[in-house]
Design an enzyme around this catalytic site. Structure first.
Site, short mmCIF file in Angstrom:
data_model
loop_
_atom_site.label_atom_id
_atom_site.label_comp_id
_atom_site.label_asym_id
_atom_site.label_seq_id
_atom_site.Cartn_x
_atom_site.Cartn_y
_atom_site.Cartn_z
CG LEU A 134 1.91 0.80 -3.65
CD1 LEU A 134 1.07 -0.42 -3.31
CD2 LEU A 134 1.82 1.11 -5.14
N PRO A 135 1.14 5.14 -2.61
CG PRO A 135 0.42 6.46 -4.39
CD PRO A 135 0.69 5.05 -4.01
CB THR B 184 3.31 6.41 4.95
OG1 THR B 184 4.75 6.44 4.90
CG2 THR B 184 2.85 6.95 6.29
CE LYS C 165 7.31 8.44 6.69
NZ LYS C 165 7.06 7.83 5.39
CE LYS D 15 -0.59 8.91 2.41
NZ LYS D 15 0.43 7.93 2.86
#
Length: 313
Positions: free
Chosen positions: A76-77, A107, A182, A257
């Protein structure tokens, strides 16, 4: 349900997959191609239809999927999307079964992963963070790198599933360390992409042909993943977003983001990240200048043409 029980029944149960974007669609398709029975969900029905045509079953919401599957992958975003899918009114935790393995490849903020792991544990389920690196081509080819946070036994229980979608699966440590790895990786990636774009733009303005400039970089000390695999200059490399009007790939808004997450982590740990901070500013400016949905390699175009891109969309 103990991990051992899940392993015994793995071939008989479906894997759930939530989030069928540029990366998730390829990841889910690779699971199907490796012979897994798959149940999918996405907020966009057309994304589910494409996988349904390839043999996947479709869930009506995350809660229903949790009722049907004892292994669920989410891609998911951002943190709010993940929190809604797991803890919302129709979220996974509403129907999750004891012993279910929950694998989040989004992430997000490491603290959110830790919070969700605690919530999962209270319901008898097991949550692991397993974000990915490699880009859309690696997702398509099943060559992703997974960075996994969780206990060793839980890591071993999901390793074979992840190897259906990637070629490198690394146990980073406890919950949240996969996310930590990450966001550090993506900060380095953003910095290198800006550096590659600056060098390519300067070389072109000095009279070098783009392919020649790229060749020089890639046989010299300036070589990086951004220059060799994911060149930001249109027409230099095939099958990368820059040669497709920066469509597909990893969106600029998502990179902004992730850089925000890195800056938040840097603040919490008092870590100096001057280049990471500058990269964050550049990508935020891009988001506000019409590049939000373009691949993050469009930083080359932003540096080359700046605000004029707004008039060329």
């Amino acid at each position: 349900m103990p991990i051992r029980s899940i392993e015994r029944s793995a071939s008989q149960t479906s894997i759930g997959f939530i989030g069928l974007g540029n990366m998730g669609t390829h990841m889910a398709r690779n699971l199907l191609q490796k012979g897994h029975s798959l149940v999918v969900y996405d907020v966009y029905p057309e994304a589910m239809t494409k996988l349904g045509d390839s043999g996947a079953s479709i869930a009506q919401n995350p809660a229903e999927m949790a009722e049907r599957c004892d292994r669920v992958i989410t891609m998911l975003p951002s943190s709010p999307h993940v929190q809604e899918v797991y803890a919302g009114e129709q979220g996974i935790f509403q129907q999750v079964k004891p012993g279910t393995l929950l694998i989040d490849s989004s992430t997000i903020d490491p603290s959110v992963s830790r919070d969700l792991a605690i919530m999962a544990e209270k319901r008898g389920a097991l949550f692991l963070d397993a974000p990915v690196s490699g880009g859309t081509n690696a997702a398509k080819e099943g060559k992703l790198t997974f960075m996994v946070g969780g206990k060793e036994a839980e890591f071993q229980a999901i390793k074979d599933i992840l190897l259906c979608m990637g070629q490198n699966v690394v146990h980073c440590g406890k919950i949240g360390t996969g996310q930590a790895a990450k966001i550090c990786n993506n900060m380095a990636l953003a910095i290198s992409m800006i550096g590659t774009s600056e060098a390519m733009n300067l070389g072109i303005r000095l009279g070098l042909e783009p392919k020649m400039m790229s060749k020089i970089l890639n046989m010299s000390s300036g070589r990086s993943w951004s220059s060799e695999v994911y060149c930001p200059v249109p027409g230099v490399s095939d099958s990368v977003p820059s040669s497709n009007e920066y469509q597909g790939g990893f969106g600029t808004a998502l990179m902004a983001k992730d850089l925000g997450l890195a800056q938040l982590a840097a603040t919490k740990t008092s870590s100096p990240t001057p280049l990471g901070s500058l990269a964050h500013q550049i990508y935020r400016m891009m988001v506000n200048s019409g590049f939000s949905q373009r691949d993050f390699s469009s930083v080359f175009l932003y540096l080359q043409e700046g605000q004029t891109f707004n008039n060329k969309k």
